[in-house]
Structures are given as structure tokens and as C-alpha cells.
Design a protein around this motif. Structure first.
Motif, PDB file in Angstrom:
ATOM      1  N   TYR A  33       0.820  -1.202   0.000  1.00 19.41           N
ATOM      2  CA  TYR A  33       0.000   0.000   0.000  1.00 19.41           C
ATOM      3  C   TYR A  33       0.857   1.256   0.000  1.00 19.41           C
ATOM      4  CZ  TYR A  33      -3.526  -3.225   1.854  1.00 19.41           C
ATOM      5  OH  TYR A  33      -4.391  -4.272   2.045  1.00 19.41           O
ATOM      6  N   TYR A  35       0.114   5.084   1.511  1.00 11.99           N
ATOM      7  CA  TYR A  35      -0.758   5.997   2.236  1.00 11.99           C
ATOM      8  C   TYR A  35      -0.142   7.389   2.225  1.00 11.99           C
ATOM      9  CZ  TYR A  35      -3.742   2.399   4.315  1.00 11.99           C
ATOM     10  OH  TYR A  35      -4.643   1.383   4.523  1.00 11.99           O
ATOM     11  N   GLY A  42      -5.130  12.226   9.517  1.00 11.56           N
ATOM     12  CA  GLY A  42      -4.934  10.792   9.519  1.00 11.56           C
ATOM     13  C   GLY A  42      -4.330  10.324   8.217  1.00 11.56           C
ATOM     14  N   ASN A  98      -5.887  -7.605   7.846  1.00 12.01           N
ATOM     15  CA  ASN A  98      -5.085  -6.547   7.232  1.00 12.01           C
ATOM     16  C   ASN A  98      -4.274  -5.797   8.274  1.00 12.01           C
ATOM     17  OD1 ASN A  98      -3.992  -4.733   5.451  1.00 12.01           O
ATOM     18  ND2 ASN A  98      -5.912  -3.883   4.764  1.00 12.01           N
ATOM     19  N   PHE A 102       4.250  -0.751   8.553  1.00 17.73           N
ATOM     20  CA  PHE A 102       4.534   0.492   7.857  1.00 17.73           C
ATOM     21  C   PHE A 102       6.021   0.767   7.756  1.00 17.73           C
ATOM     22  CE2 PHE A 102       0.519   2.716   7.312  1.00 17.73           C
ATOM     23  CZ  PHE A 102      -0.325   2.030   8.160  1.00 17.73           C
TER      24      PHE A 102
ATOM     25  N   TYR B  31     -12.719  -5.922  11.985  1.00 16.26           N
ATOM     26  CA  TYR B  31     -11.402  -5.705  12.558  1.00 16.26           C
ATOM     27  C   TYR B  31     -11.192  -4.254  12.944  1.00 16.26           C
ATOM     28  CZ  TYR B  31      -9.756 -10.341  11.156  1.00 16.26           C
ATOM     29  OH  TYR B  31      -9.579 -11.685  11.032  1.00 16.26           O
ATOM     30  N   PHE B  33      -8.003  -1.688  14.929  1.00 14.22           N
ATOM     31  CA  PHE B  33      -6.578  -1.654  15.230  1.00 14.22           C
ATOM     32  C   PHE B  33      -6.230  -0.363  15.966  1.00 14.22           C
ATOM     33  CE2 PHE B  33      -5.652  -4.970  12.119  1.00 14.22           C
ATOM     34  CZ  PHE B  33      -6.701  -4.840  11.234  1.00 14.22           C
ATOM     35  N   TYR B  35      -2.668   1.898  16.366  1.00 16.02           N
ATOM     36  CA  TYR B  35      -1.271   2.128  16.009  1.00 16.02           C
ATOM     37  C   TYR B  35      -0.780   3.364  16.751  1.00 16.02           C
ATOM     38  CZ  TYR B  35      -2.066  -0.852  11.878  1.00 16.02           C
ATOM     39  OH  TYR B  35      -2.355  -1.886  11.031  1.00 16.02           O
ATOM     40  N   GLN B  37       2.232   6.420  16.225  1.00 16.43           N
ATOM     41  CA  GLN B  37       3.147   7.000  15.245  1.00 16.43           C
ATOM     42  C   GLN B  37       4.212   7.799  15.954  1.00 16.43           C
ATOM     43  OE1 GLN B  37       1.470   9.826  12.463  1.00 16.43           O
ATOM     44  NE2 GLN B  37       3.232   9.699  11.111  1.00 16.43           N
ATOM     45  N   LEU B  43       4.358   3.929  11.703  1.00 19.78           N
ATOM     46  CA  LEU B  43       3.273   3.505  12.578  1.00 19.78           C
ATOM     47  C   LEU B  43       3.536   2.071  13.024  1.00 19.78           C
ATOM     48  CD1 LEU B  43       1.894   5.736  10.602  1.00 19.78           C
ATOM     49  CD2 LEU B  43      -0.229   4.788  11.514  1.00 19.78           C
ATOM     50  N   LEU B  45       1.931  -1.249  15.284  1.00 20.83           N
ATOM     51  CA  LEU B  45       0.687  -1.827  15.781  1.00 20.83           C
ATOM     52  C   LEU B  45       0.785  -2.123  17.273  1.00 20.83           C
ATOM     53  CD1 LEU B  45      -2.127  -2.956  15.025  1.00 20.83           C
ATOM     54  CD2 LEU B  45      -0.992  -5.158  14.610  1.00 20.83           C
ATOM     55  N   PHE B  90      -3.353   6.268  16.362  1.00 18.52           N
ATOM     56  CA  PHE B  90      -4.342   6.128  15.306  1.00 18.52           C
ATOM     57  C   PHE B  90      -5.124   4.840  15.470  1.00 18.52           C
ATOM     58  CE2 PHE B  90      -3.585   9.626  12.520  1.00 18.52           C
ATOM     59  CZ  PHE B  90      -2.249   9.932  12.667  1.00 18.52           C
ATOM     60  N   THR B  94     -11.039  -2.398   9.359  1.00 22.68           N
ATOM     61  CA  THR B  94     -11.146  -2.999   8.028  1.00 22.68           C
ATOM     62  C   THR B  94     -12.367  -3.902   7.974  1.00 22.68           C
ATOM     63  OG1 THR B  94      -9.783  -4.922   8.578  1.00 22.68           O
ATOM     64  CG2 THR B  94      -8.648  -3.031   7.644  1.00 22.68           C
ATOM     65  N   THR B  99      -9.220  -5.383   2.325  1.00 19.14           N
ATOM     66  CA  THR B  99      -8.413  -4.715   1.323  1.00 19.14           C
ATOM     67  C   THR B  99      -7.928  -3.356   1.785  1.00 19.14           C
ATOM     68  OG1 THR B  99      -9.689  -5.797  -0.396  1.00 19.14           O
ATOM     69  CG2 THR B  99      -8.334  -3.925  -1.063  1.00 19.14           C
ATOM     70  N   GLU B 100      -8.786  -2.596   2.412  1.00 15.79           N
ATOM     71  CA  GLU B 100      -8.433  -1.239   2.791  1.00 15.79           C
ATOM     72  C   GLU B 100      -8.676  -1.019   4.269  1.00 15.79           C
ATOM     73  OE1 GLU B 100     -10.381   1.780   0.520  1.00 15.79           O
ATOM     74  OE2 GLU B 100      -9.571   3.419   1.728  1.00 15.79           O
ATOM     75  N   ALA B 101      -7.717  -0.396   4.911  1.00 12.03           N
ATOM     76  CA  ALA B 101      -7.878   0.025   6.300  1.00 12.03           C
ATOM     77  C   ALA B 101      -8.261   1.493   6.319  1.00 12.03           C
ATOM     78  CB  ALA B 101      -6.581  -0.199   7.076  1.00 12.03           C
ATOM     79  N   PHE B 103      -8.609   4.925   8.561  1.00  8.23           N
ATOM     80  CA  PHE B 103      -7.987   5.479   9.750  1.00  8.23           C
ATOM     81  C   PHE B 103      -8.784   6.640  10.319  1.00  8.23           C
ATOM     82  CE2 PHE B 103      -3.839   3.487  10.263  1.00  8.23           C
ATOM     83  CZ  PHE B 103      -3.759   2.757   9.095  1.00  8.23           C
ATOM     84  N   GLY B 104      -8.747   6.746  11.655  1.00  7.29           N
ATOM     85  CA  GLY B 104      -9.257   7.931  12.297  1.00  7.29           C
ATOM     86  C   GLY B 104      -8.278   9.085  12.156  1.00  7.29           C
ATOM     87  N   GLN B 105      -8.658  10.239  12.714  1.00  2.00           N
ATOM     88  CA  GLN B 105      -7.847  11.442  12.570  1.00  2.00           C
ATOM     89  C   GLN B 105      -6.670  11.478  13.536  1.00  2.00           C
ATOM     90  OE1 GLN B 105      -8.664  12.456   9.569  1.00  2.00           O
ATOM     91  NE2 GLN B 105      -8.764  14.581  10.203  1.00  2.00           N
TER      92      GLN B 105
END
Lengths: 112, 112
Positions: A33, A35, A42, A98, A102, B31, B33, B35, B37, B43, B45, B90, B94, B99-101, B103-105
Motif C-alpha cells: 500500500y 498511504y 490521519g 489486514n 509500515f 477488525y 486496530f 497504532y 506514530q 506507525l 501496531l 491512530f 477494516t 483490502t483497505e484500512a 484510519f481515524g484522525q
């Protein structure tokens, strides 16, 4: 464990192409991916590529995947000042919802 | 509004205090998650959850606790905050196709 590496900084002139590179170690990666993170925001998914593909193009974005060398790149054509941001590559393996590993992120600065 | 929201956006707390970061998603994604940063690390997990009442550790779980009593909420608790937990956190979710995660702000947490 998995490791994803990127260069920290890239500076380009407006209108030029930008190429951001990424290397990863996990040979079982299923999806890779890109991003984008703008200041104070975000993460926004730009594009992704399935591991059995070599290339994916989406408007100004081109993703190249060299699975043998575990190298991923993102090319942004006609780079604009609005493209200035941090770009993260990430990889995931199928299953586990998923979970993403990163890279450290590449700060792209677009100069006039 | 549909989406994934985190609260608070900013938090300053003292060493040793308990603090909880909230995450709420409206898609009924399976799902979720958490993370963190940090500069130079990208990032990483912390914890993830496959469904209500199912959670598992990520790469950096020490010092954190999670719960998931409802599908839409996934709070992250720092039981006794330390300065090393100063970071931007963060939350992501998913769907089953993974396929795509999304994210929040983010929540910017400072431990003083």
C-alpha cells in the motif's frame, strides 16, 4: 520480523515527477500500500497493489512492484504543491484483518 | 456521519495517570486496530481486534490495555502513563475483505 524501509526525505520542483521508494522483507506480503498523511491529519489510502502484479496505474500515480527484489515504488507525475505530505508504504499478509507493517515514511516537499 | 472517529484529538496527562483513548466506527467492520506514530518508526501496531471480545497483541503492546465489548468501539487504555507513551495514536478498521484500512484522525497524547 517484518521490516519496511523508506528514505526519509524527497524534494522536487512543481511539475516534475516524484519517485518514492520502499523496500520490504516479508516474502509472504499479499498487498502493498501507499498511504498519504497531510499535516495534522490521519492516513489516506492512495493506492495498493496485489503481490502478483508488477504495475498499477491510477491517474497521476504509478506503482511498480519488483517482487524478486522486494522493492516498491510510487511515481507521482506532474507533482503539485498539494502533494506535499508524508508518504508511507505498508505491507500486509492475507488474514489477520489486514494488519499493516509500515515504513518510516517519506516527507515529500514540492517547491515552486 | 459514517466513519471512524477518535476522541479526544489532543490530551495532556501526567506520568502515572490512567488515560483512555476512544475509537468509534459506524461501518460495523469486524477488525479494529490501534497504532502509534513516532518519528523514525512510522506507525507500529499496538493491539488489534477481530471481533467483539476478541483482541490480540501487536508489535508494541506493553503498557496498554484494550477491550471490545461492542463491535463499534475499541478503547485503548494506558493504565499508568509514561513519557515514552507520548505519541500520536491512530485507530483503524477494516472490513471482512481486508483490502483497505480506514484510519481515524488521530489522538495526540503528551505525557508530562
Amino acid at each position: 520480523g517484518e521490516d519496511v524501509e523508506q528514505s526519509l526525505f524527497l524534494s522536487v520542483r512543481e511539475g516534475d515527477s516524484s519517485v518514492i521508494n520502499c523496500t520490504y522483507t516479508d516474502s509472504s506480503s499479499t498487498y502493498l500500500y501507499w498511504y498519504k498523511q497531510e499535516p495534522g491529519a490521519g492516513l489516506q489510502l492512495l493506492t495498493y497493489i496485489f503481490s502478483n502484479m508488477d504495475m498499477k496505474q491510477d491517474q497521476r500515480l504509478t506503482v511498480l512492484l519488483n517482487k524478486k527484489d522486494k522493492h516498491l515504488s510510487l511515481r507521482i507525475a506532474d507533482t503539485q504543491t498539494g502533494d506535499s505530505a508524508i508518504y508511507f508504504c505498508a505491507e500486509s499478509s492475507r488474514g489477520g484483518g489486514n494488519k499493516l507493517t509500515f515504513g518510516t515514511g517519506t516527507q515529500l516537499k514540492v517547491e515552486l | 456521519d459514517a466513519g471512524i472517529t477518535q476522541s479526544p484529538r489532543y490530551k495532556i496527562t501526567e506520568t502515572g495517570r490512567q488515560v483512555t483513548l476512544m475509537c468509534h466506527q459506524t461501518w460495523s467492520h469486524s477488525y479494529m486496530f490501534w497504532y502509534r506514530q513516532d518519528l523514525g518508526h512510522g506507525l507500529r501496531l499496538i493491539y488489534y481486534s477481530a471481533a467483539a471480545d476478541i483482541t490480540d497483541k501487536g508489535e508494541v503492546p506493553d503498557g496498554y490495555v484494550v477491550s471490545r465489548s461492542k463491535t463499534e468501539n475499541f478503547p485503548l487504555t494506558l493504565e499508568s502513563a509514561t513519557r515514552s507513551q507520548t505519541s500520536v495514536y491512530f485507530c483503524a478498521s477494516t472490513d471482512l475483505w481486508e483490502t483497505e484500512a480506514f484510519f481515524g484522525q488521530g489522538t495526540r497524547l503528551t505525557v508530562v
